[in-house]
Design a protein around this motif. Structure first.
Motif, short mmCIF file in Angstrom:
data_model
loop_
_atom_site.label_atom_id
_atom_site.label_comp_id
_atom_site.label_asym_id
_atom_site.label_seq_id
_atom_site.Cartn_x
_atom_site.Cartn_y
_atom_site.Cartn_z
N ARG A 1 -33.35 -5.01 34.80
CA ARG A 1 -32.50 -4.49 33.72
C ARG A 1 -31.49 -3.45 34.22
NH1 ARG A 1 -34.78 -8.17 31.72
NH2 ARG A 1 -35.92 -8.26 29.73
N GLU B 1 -28.02 -2.19 32.65
CA GLU B 1 -27.95 -2.37 31.22
C GLU B 1 -27.98 -1.00 30.53
OE1 GLU B 1 -30.94 -4.93 29.69
OE2 GLU B 1 -30.43 -6.60 31.02
N GLU C 1 -29.11 1.63 28.00
CA GLU C 1 -30.31 1.86 27.19
C GLU C 1 -30.03 2.96 26.18
OE1 GLU C 1 -34.04 2.42 29.12
OE2 GLU C 1 -33.60 0.96 30.69
N GLU D 1 -39.91 -4.11 25.87
CA GLU D 1 -38.55 -3.98 25.35
C GLU D 1 -38.52 -3.01 24.19
OE1 GLU D 1 -35.57 -5.17 26.50
OE2 GLU D 1 -36.84 -5.64 28.22
N ARG E 1 -38.67 0.52 25.49
CA ARG E 1 -37.43 0.92 26.16
C ARG E 1 -36.41 1.47 25.16
NH1 ARG E 1 -34.53 -3.27 28.35
NH2 ARG E 1 -33.32 -1.86 29.66
#
Length: 371
Positions: A176, A179, A181, A246, A249
């Motif tokens: 990831r 990406e 967040e 997920e 996160r």
């Protein structure tokens, strides 16, 4: 051709067993796997004799009420071990069952090598088990950096192979990487992996989380529990997910049943409060001051605090596991930015303590290299 028999009795252990199987298969192309576990082990190439949905019983009351199933599990394990005659028996956590199976294997199949991967937490309680583990197993493969030193104090050997939870999450975060967040208005609830845990924990978790009306409640389901089991605890607007990592996160806070999940939550950078239900909790509260030193060998109960050596996250155990305490701590996390930053900084230190050894690959290398 080497034959490996693995026993994992619950969701987290089964996940790490599956990763270990894949690593062993890379080192030993002719390896054959059998054992007791779950869907991930099966997908990795392990022939299952019993599924974890019939094995995940915790606590004296749960074991007694499911005694016929527990007895059948022992019968199946013993019968299949004798049938398979494995070169290697690998035990993953699940101590009450696995220590009994180690004793059986040592007696009936003395040529079989026995490895304990993710050994029982004897440093926390039931220290006497350390002698049985050392006597029955050819090698103990620990997943916490302090375990070799603990075993050495008793004159025994334990090899630290790295932490499989950290390894799994590091791999996820690497994929990831890059990406963006962003924390969303989500409160994640992780009520455990066993039906009894969920039924005791989830009602109090949801009652507390619903007091934060602007936040969405997301309940993270255990791999071995059907969606229908959670239905009575959910209301309109609540979400049930199987994408636990997920969810963590992106959640602003989490309420987590004490266990491996607290470590996972920390490594994923989600602020949390830990809880744990104990039967007769009111009575335990009354005798807490003098009973804790007799029953436990540690000051803290969650892995995050144990590994860190101090209180990083609040933990509400037994009589302290109340809706009011959870609500107060969630509010603290959501409104006190300095408090949250301090917790996240402690998470970073926790990660550094675990190191970067690839646990499953290191364990597989040790297991496959022994004659």
């Amino acid at each position: 051709m080497a034959k490996y028999y693995l026993i994992a009795g619950e969701a987290s252990g089964e996940m790490h067993a599956a990763a270990l199987i894949k690593q062993i298969a890379e080192s030993d192309r002719e390896a054959v796997f059998a054992g007791m576990g779950g869907d991930r082990m099966s997908a990795a190439g392990c022939r299952l004799y019993r599924h974890i949905r019939n094995m995940a019983f915790m606590g004296f009351a749960a074991v007694i009420s499911h005694w016929r199933e527990v007895r059948e599990n022992f019968r199946i394990a013993q019968q299949s071990l004798v049938q398979e005659k494995p070169d290697v028996l690998i035990l993953i956590d699940y101590p009450s069952f696995n220590l009994r199976m180690a004793k059986f294997c040592r007696r009936r199949l003395p040529q079989t090598k026995i490895y304990y991967y993710i050994p029982p937490k004897v440093w926390a309680w039931k220290r006497r088990r350390i002698h049985s583990i050392a006597r029955l197993c050819d090698e103990v493969l620990g997943i916490f950096p302090f375990e070799p030193g603990f075993y050495a104090r008793y004159g025994y050997r334990c090899t630290y192979v790295g932490n499989p939870t950290a390894e799994t999450i590091d791999s996820l975060m690497q994929r990831r990487k890059g990406e963006k967040e962003e924390r969303q208005k989500i409160i994640a609830l992780l009520p455990g992996s066993r039906p009894t845990e969920i039924s005791h924990c989830l009602p109090r978790m949801t009652d507390a989380a619903r007091r934060f009306r602007e936040y969405k409640i997301v309940v993270c389901a255990a791999p071995n529990i059907e969606d229908s089991f959670y239905t009575p605890y959910l209301r309109a607007g609540d979400t049930l997910t199987r994408e636990t990592y997920e969810t963590l996160r992106h959640a602003s806070a989490a309420v987590v049943n004490s266990g491996t999940a607290t470590l996972e939550t920390a490594l994923l950078g989600c602020p949390q409060v830990a809880v744990y239900h104990l039967a007769c909790s009111k009575g335990i509260g009354l005798i807490r001051s003098w009973a804790q030193p007799l029953l436990f060998s540690i000051r803290h109960f969650t892995l995050v605090n144990i590994i860190s050596g101090r209180e990083v996250i609040r933990e509400f155990i037994a009589d302290e596991f109340t809706v009011e305490n959870i609500t107060r701590e969630i509010a603290h996390i959501l409104t006190d930015e300095n408090y949250k930053k301090e917790m996240l900084a402690s998470y970073e230190h926790l990660h550094s303590l675990l190191g970067s050894l690839p646990a499953s690959a290191t364990a597989a290398r040790i297991i496959t290299s022994r004659p």
